[in-house]
Enzyme design. Structure first.
Site, short mmCIF file in Angstrom:
data_model
loop_
_atom_site.label_atom_id
_atom_site.label_comp_id
_atom_site.label_asym_id
_atom_site.label_seq_id
_atom_site.Cartn_x
_atom_site.Cartn_y
_atom_site.Cartn_z
CB ALA A 19 11.65 13.59 -41.61
N GLY A 20 10.33 11.51 -38.88
CA GLY A 20 10.61 11.14 -37.50
C GLY A 20 10.25 12.23 -36.51
CG HIS A 73 4.84 4.55 -27.84
ND1 HIS A 73 5.80 4.38 -26.88
CD2 HIS A 73 5.52 4.67 -29.02
CE1 HIS A 73 7.01 4.39 -27.45
NE2 HIS A 73 6.84 4.57 -28.75
CG ASP A 130 10.09 6.76 -30.63
OD1 ASP A 130 10.45 6.69 -31.84
OD2 ASP A 130 9.73 7.83 -30.12
#
Length: 261
Positions: free
Chosen positions: A65-66, A91, A146
């Site tokens: 959920a992020g 990232h 992001d």
């Protein structure tokens, strides 16, 4: 490989590495600990030559959920620095998954939002349960995207649809996500795990060098002009011809199944 993680699990089934996001009580949200562990596990599988396919999924009702908004609320005056740290680790994971040799299968087992979408759509093949849903939700909490979402989404579904998802936080149900091209296939929830596992095993038995070259070519397809990309294709197929291609061609001529090493 690093055997112990607290926010995810890593298991091996032959040449398949299975990564499961494992914070079910927190909707598998990415906190700083999970971000660091995702970066580590992605490096681990990417650097292990015995891994020939990776399967990524979530535990419980959520895929991911992020970001962990509850953790973010405690960042206080260091919010900018702490958010950058979280994004950097995430990232690193996305980059490792995108650039590794092995193909990535993602099994979206439930709700996915925010950075979870970034993780999901990095898959070469994305299978979703019919109960899954997709929403970006960043602007709901005053943040920008992001996890590679603004890189991958325009390439997958186009700029206009990406803008709609980001600015309106529209929720896509699994059938609509399939129609838009966000996922590869939608399956009954009860069948998702078995189908994703079988697919990962099938890829693990496939031509590793060929898959690596395909991933490299597709990742760079928007970076070059026609002639440059044609040259990369020529170099790629040439290198494959003395590796997996030799066995594949011989098997075709002999009318047998190839046995890729």
């Amino acid at each position: 490989m690093s055997p112990q993680f607290r926010t995810l699990t890593l298991a091996r089934d032959g040449a398949v590495a299975r990564i499961t996001l494992d914070r079910p009580d927190a909707a598998n949200c990415v906190n700083q600990e999970m971000g660091a562990e995702l970066a580590q596990v992605a490096r681990d599988v990417a650097s292990d030559p015995s891994v020939r396919a990776v399967l990524l999924t979530g535990s419980g009702r959520f895929f991911c959920a992020g970001g962990d908004v509850k953790e973010m609320a405690g960042y206080g005056e260091r919010a900018d620095l702490e958010m950058k740290k979280l994004a950097d680790d995430l990232h690193q994971a996305v980059t490792s998954f995108a650039r590794m040799d092995a193909p990535l299968v993602v099994a979206v087992n439930g709700t996915v939002a925010g950075a979870g979408i970034g993780l999901a759509i990095m898959g070469d093949l994305v299978l979703a349960a019919d109960s899954a849903s997709f929403t970006l939700a960043y602007t709901n909490v005053g943040l920008s995207p992001d996890g590679g979402t603004t890189y991958a989404l325009p390439r997958l579904i186009g700029l206009r649809r990406t803008q709609e998802l980001i600015f309106t936080n529209r929720t896509l149900r699994a059938p609509e996500a399939l129609e838009w091209g966000l996922v590869t296939q939608v399956l009954p929830a009860a069948e998702l795990d078995a189908e994703a596992t079988a697919l990962a095993q099938r890829l693990a038995a496939g031509p590793k060098n060929s898959y690596r070259t395909v991933r490299q070519l597709l990742l760079s397809t928007f970076d070059h002009g026609l002639e440059t990309h044609l040259e990369l294709e020529g170099r790629g197929i040439s290198a494959c011809a003395v590796g997996d291609g030799r066995e594949g061609v011989a098997a075709f001529v002999d009318k047998r199944a190839p046995k890729f090493v």
